[in-house]
Write a protein that holds these residues in place. Structure first.
Motif, PDB file in Angstrom:
ATOM      1  N   UNK A  67      33.563  23.285 -43.424  1.00 56.38           N
ATOM      2  CA  UNK A  67      33.807  23.574 -44.838  1.00 56.38           C
ATOM      3  C   UNK A  67      35.291  23.699 -45.162  1.00 56.38           C
ATOM      4  N   UNK A  68      36.106  24.135 -44.200  1.00 56.39           N
ATOM      5  CA  UNK A  68      37.547  24.223 -44.469  1.00 56.39           C
ATOM      6  C   UNK A  68      38.144  22.839 -44.690  1.00 56.39           C
ATOM      7  N   UNK A  69      37.671  21.851 -43.965  1.00 54.86           N
ATOM      8  CA  UNK A  69      38.134  20.475 -44.175  1.00 54.86           C
ATOM      9  C   UNK A  69      37.693  19.984 -45.553  1.00 54.86           C
ATOM     10  N   UNK A  86      36.880  26.261 -55.611  1.00 49.86           N
ATOM     11  CA  UNK A  86      36.516  27.645 -55.915  1.00 49.86           C
ATOM     12  C   UNK A  86      35.602  28.243 -54.839  1.00 49.86           C
ATOM     13  N   UNK A  87      34.890  27.378 -54.095  1.00 48.11           N
ATOM     14  CA  UNK A  87      34.013  27.867 -53.029  1.00 48.11           C
ATOM     15  C   UNK A  87      34.804  28.529 -51.887  1.00 48.11           C
ATOM     16  N   UNK A  88      36.108  28.466 -51.965  1.00 49.74           N
ATOM     17  CA  UNK A  88      36.966  29.142 -50.980  1.00 49.74           C
ATOM     18  C   UNK A  88      36.703  30.650 -50.981  1.00 49.74           C
ATOM     19  N   UNK A  89      36.228  31.180 -52.097  1.00 48.25           N
ATOM     20  CA  UNK A  89      35.967  32.626 -52.179  1.00 48.25           C
ATOM     21  C   UNK A  89      34.771  33.040 -51.328  1.00 48.25           C
ATOM     22  N   UNK A  90      33.916  32.075 -50.974  1.00 48.69           N
ATOM     23  CA  UNK A  90      32.764  32.369 -50.115  1.00 48.69           C
ATOM     24  C   UNK A  90      33.254  32.432 -48.674  1.00 48.69           C
ATOM     25  N   UNK A  91      32.866  33.432 -47.929  1.00 47.11           N
ATOM     26  CA  UNK A  91      33.325  33.540 -46.532  1.00 47.11           C
ATOM     27  C   UNK A  91      32.984  32.287 -45.716  1.00 47.11           C
ATOM     28  N   UNK A  92      33.899  31.926 -44.853  1.00 45.58           N
ATOM     29  CA  UNK A  92      33.786  30.718 -44.037  1.00 45.58           C
ATOM     30  C   UNK A  92      32.468  30.609 -43.263  1.00 45.58           C
ATOM     31  N   UNK A  95      29.849  29.378 -45.744  1.00 41.41           N
ATOM     32  CA  UNK A  95      30.102  27.976 -46.127  1.00 41.41           C
ATOM     33  C   UNK A  95      29.757  27.037 -44.985  1.00 41.41           C
ATOM     34  N   UNK A  96      30.165  27.397 -43.766  1.00 40.98           N
ATOM     35  CA  UNK A  96      29.908  26.540 -42.607  1.00 40.98           C
ATOM     36  C   UNK A  96      28.422  26.416 -42.299  1.00 40.98           C
ATOM     37  N   UNK A  97      27.666  27.460 -42.558  1.00 40.95           N
ATOM     38  CA  UNK A  97      26.217  27.401 -42.358  1.00 40.95           C
ATOM     39  C   UNK A  97      25.613  26.279 -43.217  1.00 40.95           C
ATOM     40  N   UNK A  98      25.993  26.247 -44.495  1.00 43.93           N
ATOM     41  CA  UNK A  98      25.467  25.213 -45.391  1.00 43.93           C
ATOM     42  C   UNK A  98      26.036  23.839 -45.048  1.00 43.93           C
ATOM     43  N   UNK A  99      27.287  23.807 -44.619  1.00 45.84           N
ATOM     44  CA  UNK A  99      27.876  22.538 -44.177  1.00 45.84           C
ATOM     45  C   UNK A  99      27.056  21.951 -43.024  1.00 45.84           C
TER      46      UNK A  99
END
Length: 129
Positions: A67-69, A86-92, A95-99
């Motif tokens: 997700x960071x990429x 804006x999804x940067x506000x969601x903890x990594x 985000x990575x789980x959904x990625x």
């Protein structure tokens, strides 16, 4: 400053994503290379090039994955796509789980793994092996 966007070269979804970035980036900052290629083998650790489950952005010796990429890429896209940053506000980890869910199912999203033809010579120069 150029960044290299590494993607799964055998994945139609990934190739369509590259085409999307080409169409919507603000400035041509990205070069593109398959994770299965020579450039990836030289610059990335083996666990990344053998796993193929993450898009990778490489810039100045640093790697962004998952997700960071994606967030780095969206930050460099035109309106309205840059708003996905804006999804940067969601903890990594969240985000990575959904990625990872999307990554594991990406072959189901497209039928073809064939590379799209690129006729523009300036764009062709941005693709590395």
């Amino acid at each position: 400053m150029n960044s290299i966007l590494f993607y799964d070269g055998d994945c139609g979804f990934c190739q369509k994503s590259v085409q999307f970035v080409l169409k919507h980036e603000k400035k041509p900052i990205f070069k593109f290379a398959p994770l299965q290629g020579e450039v990836a083998a030289k610059l990335l650790p083996a666990n990344i090039t053998q796993n193929l489950d993450s898009v990778v952005v490489y810039q100045d010796g640093k790697m962004l994955t998952e997700s960071n990429a994606i967030l780095f890429i969206t930050k460099n896209l035109n309106f309205p796509f840059l708003f996905f940053f804006i999804f940067k506000i969601i903890p990594s980890p969240i985000r990575d789980y959904f990625y990872r869910i999307i990554s594991k199912n990406r072959y189901k999203f497209t039928n073809s793994g064939k590379m799209c033809k690129i006729s523009d010579e300036n764009v062709k120069k941005r693709f590395l092996n």
